[in-house]
Design an enzyme around this catalytic site. Structure first.
Site: not given
Ligand SMILES: *Cc1c(COP(=O)(O)O)cnc(C)c1O
Length: 429
Positions: A240, A275-277, A313, A357
């Site tokens: 997050g 972490p992802g983003r 997005r 479109c």
């Molecule tokens: C999407 C998600 C993440 C990653 O979230 P980021 O905002 O990209 O860091 C981590 N854990 C869970 C359970 C998610 O659904």
């Protein structure tokens, strides 16, 4: 812009490679990632947590390209998955099953079996019904499933409602007030082993406060569980952490880690983060070419060859992405045949839109750009939830993906062909 995507003289580079060259060689639209940016984000996160035993589980859904998963796997990452498909990707990329946590509200039986057979680290369970199903599936395989409950701490993440997941009304997790009872239930189930606790309150958080509030609430629950004899081995704090797209000022990785470690100080549970983003968002850009400039009655449009199907997005969250010309206009060069001293590229305010479109098909509103048809633009900070949310809407093949590593350029996913798009479809007689 960051260290890995910057201008040298008039041209935008990824590491040592001019982006214009990539656009010519691989075509547009094209995602470009920087290996150095990916690796440095990972190292920064990993080092910031060094004082506490931890496992960094990259959230695959942010960007699931095998090359990216493989880079992280080689750095020792675990993975947070939300489907059996993501598990298969992780394994195909060389990731270790025993470092995988499985999140998501709707795990199917076959996905549970697949994950049990692979031997994942933990199921992050999100409901009482899922506990029952997992217990049954594990029993059928003669296995014991490791589980955490994803607890909803009822904390406002103060982010876009579509990516806010920790409030009472959310579909995610189990209610804080029900968590104790569910833990007792899980602890009594024959084919489950309670190993941890989990929460994830949302995405693109730009303040540290909600993280601290969530950590404190969940850790209070850990203590109550311990008092009842349910001892947990790990605390999974989800993902997050936000990035800067425009003028946001998210906490740095170091600040985030410091707050988290402070909340955990003196505790022995292993920390898992997802972490992802923050690992991939600023490590990628989307290259797109201007097809037409069009003067509408009230607005100027730069119609580009990338669209909402490539980068969803803006259409989905009205998200902002910086848009930069790959080649800066040379100011005040006389145009042959033009009036002397005229700019060859007039800077105007454009709506940057795609060919799909839908009026929601835009990449940026009211952007000042000096461009002409044929120019290449870079949509910045597109490494997370860009390619992974892309679709074939309007029968548009998905973009190519390229990884830059110093002076080298690797095609890590070919552009889809039109034939691939309908290869599995059938005409009936
Ligand atoms: C999407 C998600 C993440 C990653 O979230 P980021 O905002 O990209 O860091 C981590 N854990 C869970 C359970 C998610 O659904």
């Amino acid at each position: 812009m960051n260290d890995h995507f910057r201008y040298r003289q008039d041209e935008l580079y990824a590491e040592q490679v001019p982006l214009g060259l990539i656009a010519r060689r691989f075509g547009t639209p094209c995602y470009v990632y920087s290996r150095a940016a990916l690796e440095s984000a990972f190292h920064e996160f990993d080092q910031a947590l060094a004082a506490h035993e931890h496992l960094l589980c990259y959230a695959v859904k942010a960007n699931p390209n095998l090359a990216i998963l493989n880079l992280f796997a080689r750095l020792g990452a675990g993975f947070d998955i939300v489907s059996g498909g993501e598990l298969q990707r992780v394994l195909a990329a060389g990731g270790a099953a025993e470092k995988v946590v499985f999140s998501g509200v709707g795990k199917r039986e076959d996905e549970m079996r697949q994950a049990l057979e692979a031997g994942i680290l933990c199921f992050n369970v999100e409901s009482a019904a899922e506990l029952d199903r997992l217990n049954q599936v594990a029993g059928g395989l003669g296995q014991i499933a490791p589980v955490s409950l994803r607890v909803n701490p009822d904390v406002d993440a103060k982010t876009h409602p579509y990516i806010s997941t920790g409030l009472k009304q959310s579909k995610f997790g189990v209610a804080y007030s029900e968590a104790l009872a569910l833990y007792r239930k899980a602890a009594g189930m024959a084919h489950l082993r309670v190993t941890g606790i989990d929460c994830h309150i949302g995405s693109q958080l730009t303040e540290v406060g909600p993280f601290i509030a969530a950590a404190e609430k969940v850790l209070a629950l850990v203590d109550r569980l311990a008092a009842e004899g349910i001892a947990l081995e790990h605390f999974d704090f989800g993902g997050g952490l936000g990035i800067c797209y425009d003028d946001e000022t998210p906490p740095s990785i170091a600040e985030y880690a410091r707050a988290l470690l402070h909340a955990l100080s003196g505790r022995s549970e292993k920390l898992i983060v997802e972490p992802g983003r923050v690992l991939v968002g600023n490590a990628g850009v989307l290259l797109t070419r201007v097809e037409y400039l069009k003067q509408g009655e009230e607005k100027n449009f730069a119609i580009v060859d990338a669209a909402m199907n490539d980068l969803m997005r803006p259409a989905l969250y009205e998200a902002y992405h910086q848009i930069l010309p790959v080649q800066l206009a040379h100011p005040l060069q006389p145009v042959p045949g033009g009036r002397g001293g005229e700019r060859d590229k007039q800077s105007l305010i454009f709506e940057v839109v795609g060919p799909v479109c839908e009026s929601g098909d835009f990449l940026g509103h009211a952007r000042e750009l000096g461009v002409v048809a044929g120019d290449v633009l870079a949509v910045m900070s597109a490494g997370a939830y860009g390619m992974s949310m892309s679709s074939n809407y309007n029968t548009r093949p998905r973009a190519a993906e390229v990884m830059v590593d110093g002076e080298q350029t690797h095609l890590i996913r070919e552009r889809e062909t039109l034939e691939q798009l309908y290869a599995t479809e059938k005409i009936i007689t």
